[in-house]
Scaffold this motif. Structure first.
Motif, PDB file in Angstrom:
ATOM      1  N   TRP A   1       0.821  -1.205   0.000  1.00 44.51           N
ATOM      2  CA  TRP A   1       0.000   0.000   0.000  1.00 44.51           C
ATOM      3  C   TRP A   1       0.861   1.263   0.000  1.00 44.51           C
ATOM      4  O   TRP A   1       0.565   2.226  -0.718  1.00 44.51           O
ATOM      5  CB  TRP A   1      -0.924  -0.016   1.214  1.00 44.51           C
ATOM      6  N   VAL A   2       1.920   1.267   0.791  1.00 43.62           N
ATOM      7  CA  VAL A   2       2.818   2.424   0.818  1.00 43.62           C
ATOM      8  C   VAL A   2       3.419   2.656  -0.566  1.00 43.62           C
ATOM      9  O   VAL A   2       3.504   3.793  -1.041  1.00 43.62           O
ATOM     10  CB  VAL A   2       3.936   2.232   1.868  1.00 43.62           C
ATOM     11  N   GLY A   3       3.809   1.572  -1.226  1.00 41.66           N
ATOM     12  CA  GLY A   3       4.359   1.707  -2.574  1.00 41.66           C
ATOM     13  C   GLY A   3       3.360   2.299  -3.537  1.00 41.66           C
ATOM     14  O   GLY A   3       3.695   3.144  -4.373  1.00 41.66           O
ATOM     15  N   TYR A   4       2.100   1.895  -3.421  1.00 46.59           N
ATOM     16  CA  TYR A   4       1.087   2.423  -4.330  1.00 46.59           C
ATOM     17  C   TYR A   4       0.708   3.853  -3.981  1.00 46.59           C
ATOM     18  O   TYR A   4       0.348   4.639  -4.856  1.00 46.59           O
ATOM     19  CB  TYR A   4      -0.153   1.529  -4.333  1.00 46.59           C
ATOM     20  N   THR A   5       0.808   4.222  -2.698  1.00 46.27           N
ATOM     21  CA  THR A   5       0.603   5.610  -2.298  1.00 46.27           C
ATOM     22  C   THR A   5       1.659   6.504  -2.948  1.00 46.27           C
ATOM     23  O   THR A   5       1.370   7.604  -3.427  1.00 46.27           O
ATOM     24  CB  THR A   5       0.657   5.746  -0.769  1.00 46.27           C
ATOM     25  N   LEU A   6       2.878   6.019  -2.972  1.00 47.13           N
ATOM     26  CA  LEU A   6       3.961   6.766  -3.628  1.00 47.13           C
ATOM     27  C   LEU A   6       3.705   6.886  -5.126  1.00 47.13           C
ATOM     28  O   LEU A   6       4.062   7.890  -5.751  1.00 47.13           O
ATOM     29  CB  LEU A   6       5.303   6.054  -3.401  1.00 47.13           C
TER      30      LEU A   6
ATOM     31  N   ALA B   1      -0.344  -8.309  -3.102  1.00 43.59           N
ATOM     32  CA  ALA B   1      -1.361  -8.116  -2.069  1.00 43.59           C
ATOM     33  C   ALA B   1      -2.460  -9.175  -2.178  1.00 43.59           C
ATOM     34  O   ALA B   1      -2.862  -9.772  -1.168  1.00 43.59           O
ATOM     35  CB  ALA B   1      -1.963  -6.715  -2.183  1.00 43.59           C
ATOM     36  N   MET B   2      -2.935  -9.420  -3.386  1.00 45.87           N
ATOM     37  CA  MET B   2      -4.043 -10.380  -3.555  1.00 45.87           C
ATOM     38  C   MET B   2      -3.593 -11.805  -3.263  1.00 45.87           C
ATOM     39  O   MET B   2      -4.332 -12.588  -2.660  1.00 45.87           O
ATOM     40  CB  MET B   2      -4.618 -10.271  -4.963  1.00 45.87           C
ATOM     41  N   GLU B   3      -2.395 -12.165  -3.672  1.00 46.25           N
ATOM     42  CA  GLU B   3      -1.920 -13.534  -3.465  1.00 46.25           C
ATOM     43  C   GLU B   3      -1.456 -13.783  -2.034  1.00 46.25           C
ATOM     44  O   GLU B   3      -1.239 -14.929  -1.644  1.00 46.25           O
ATOM     45  CB  GLU B   3      -0.791 -13.843  -4.445  1.00 46.25           C
TER      46      GLU B   3
ATOM     47  N   GLY C   1      -4.590   3.718  -1.945  1.00 46.72           N
ATOM     48  CA  GLY C   1      -3.317   4.397  -1.712  1.00 46.72           C
ATOM     49  C   GLY C   1      -2.985   5.430  -2.775  1.00 46.72           C
ATOM     50  O   GLY C   1      -2.375   6.459  -2.490  1.00 46.72           O
ATOM     51  N   TYR C   2      -3.413   5.165  -4.013  1.00 46.26           N
ATOM     52  CA  TYR C   2      -3.138   6.116  -5.099  1.00 46.26           C
ATOM     53  C   TYR C   2      -3.769   7.471  -4.806  1.00 46.26           C
ATOM     54  O   TYR C   2      -3.129   8.519  -4.940  1.00 46.26           O
ATOM     55  CB  TYR C   2      -3.664   5.557  -6.422  1.00 46.26           C
TER      56      TYR C   2
END
Length: 491
Positions: free
Chosen positions: A27-32, A134-136, A153-154
């Motif tokens: 999630w942090v990566g996708y927020t970035l 995340a899903m797996e 997060g985006y």
């Protein structure tokens, strides 16, 4: 004594501490991802002024990321299928972190443009890597929630970037927006240093000790290798022409040529059993971007030009829209696990149609507009958080990241077409009417494509016995793997 009936623990207690940690790192990566993508749009006027750029050159800095998205999605997705989701996530975040640093140190148009190319590749890889990871990593019956929460997060990153802009840029300058972006990137890398591998990938791929090669079908002979190398080169060069001043008046022709090359590559990725699935999924994602991105890209322009909002009022309206998207992502996750991915996607989108025209009819009443934008974005853009779950369920574990990365990021070119189409339509009507018509028509088309699951229906024409949903609880690692075409079958 009678045995007391046992009740299942609440959903969040069904997720282990390790699974929550894994999700948070993704999630942090996708927020970035959201933070970095919005940065260039926020500081574009300052960058253009400092570098002396024309309007076309400035716009090309925003579009540059689209040129390399399909490459990054395919290549880094294939890396995740072959060597694990965790490695792909780390490489992706390193790539766009280097691009972010380079933007902060850019000295002219060319250096900034090259940095944006790196960001495009890294962001595309981050999407496929984080989504599949995340899903797996989560229980199969909670995977819509994993998808919805992750994509929220985006919007969080977008909102944070918008809030930081008004404090950082006036006092420190635009470069500091990119420098600040390095801090959370370091945190994300630190979080991922000791992550376990995604459970499903481990059970399906790693324990079999076979290294998938999702795109091996492109290079099975010298002739096919030559042909596909040419197709990839032509697709990349034509996209350069489309998204930079180099294209001139040939943009329509170059767009058709790039699209044709990418669809031919998509058909070959799928092979004789799944070529219709790859093409149909790419087209579906294209229209999903086509209905969401007119509003995403042109809402600030509409607020300034048609409604004559002040900068503060624009910021407030965008905050309502962004916060609505965050809420919508989480809501879509719950409804997806309750109703099923396709039903939730189609019904939520159908409900969003009620609010499209009111958003552009309410006028400059900020409170009413903010409330309508909140609901519309929650329903229309928020439901897009189910796209990873929807796309990923159509592909087996051993080529899921590459397939998701390619189809999503080629389809994302719809996001580049949408603003152009919106402004073109606005030449004969108001911008608000143009955005309303484009959003309504695109939404209705996606409702039909997803609601009737057109990609899967077409796939059954060439693969009648394929697994319906590789991410469903009843599929499981072994069943999902059994539905996969081996490299020789996909050729």
């Amino acid at each position: 004594m009678h045995n007391q009936p046992t009740t299942a623990p609440r959903w969040y207690r069904q997720i282990s501490r390790t699974q929550w940690k894994s999700f948070f790192a993704a999630w942090v990566g996708y927020t970035l991802d959201g933070f970095d993508f919005v940065l260039i749009t926020l500081v574009l006027t300052e960058v253009s002024r400092d570098f002396g750029l024309s309007a076309v050159e400035g716009a090309s800095l925003v579009s540059a990321a689209f040129i390399t998205r399909w490459i990054g999605g395919a290549a880094l997705g294939a890396l995740g299928d072959r060597y694990g989701r965790k490695l792909s996530m780390v490489v992706s975040i390193l790539l766009y972190s280097l691009g972010t640093v380079a933007c902060g140190f850019a000295w002219d148009y060319t250096s900034m443009f090259v940095a944006r190319l790196a960001i495009g590749m890294g962001m595309a890889g981050e999407y496929s890597a984080s989504a599949t990871y995340a899903m797996e990593s989560w229980p199969a019956h909670l995977r819509n929630r994993a998808s919805g929460f992750l994509i929220s997060g985006y919007s969080v990153g977008s909102v944070v970037a918008g809030q930081l802009y008004q404090f950082v840029v006036p006092h420190l300058g635009w470069r500091w927006m990119f420098y600040i972006g390095i801090v959370p990137i370091a945190v994300a890398l630190w979080l991922r240093r000791a992550l376990p591998e995604a459970q499903e990938w481990t059970a399906t791929v790693e324990e079999k000790q076979e290294k998938p090669n999702p795109f091996g079908a492109l290079f099975t002979s010298r002739g096919r290798t030559t042909l596909n190398t040419v197709l990839m080169a032509v697709a990349t060069l034509t996209l350069f022409g489309v998204f930079t001043p180099l294209g001139g008046g040939a943009v329509p022709v170059l767009s058709v040529l790039a699209g044709a090359c990418l669809l031919v590559l998509a058909a070959q990725f799928g092979g004789r059993r799944s070529w219709l699935l790859y093409v149909a999924m790419t087209v579906t994602v294209f229209f999903a971007f086509l209905y969401t991105w007119p509003l995403q890209a042109l809402l600030p322009t509409y607020l300034k030009t048609d409604l004559h909002f002040s900068p503060g009022e624009v910021s407030d309206a965008l905050f309502f829209a962004g916060f609505g998207t965050i809420v919508g992502c989480c809501l879509a996750g719950f409804l997806g696990d309750w109703l099923g991915t396709k039903k939730a996607y189609a019904f939520i989108l159908l409900a969003s149609l009620v609010f499209v025209f009111p958003v552009f009819a309410v006028g400059n009443n900020l409170l009413a507009l903010g409330a309508l934008l909140f609901v519309l974005q929650a329903l229309s853009f928020g439901v897009s958080s189910l796209l990873p779950r929807y796309i990923g369920g159509h592909f087996p574990t051993d080529n899921r990241a590459a397939a998701l990365g390619f189809t999503y990021n080629v389809g994302a070119l719809g996001g580049a077409v949408a603003p152009v189409l919106g402004t073109t339509l606005a030449s004969g009507m108001s911008l608000g009417t143009s955005l309303a018509l484009l959003t309504f028509a695109g939404t209705l088309l996606v409702v039909l494509l997803v609601g009737f699951d057109v990609p899967a229906r077409l796939n059954r024409l060439t693969d009648p016995h394929g697994v319906r949903d590789h991410l469903a609880p009843e599929a499981g690692p072994r069943s999902a793997a059994s539905g996969a075409a081996r490299p020789s079958e996909r050729a």
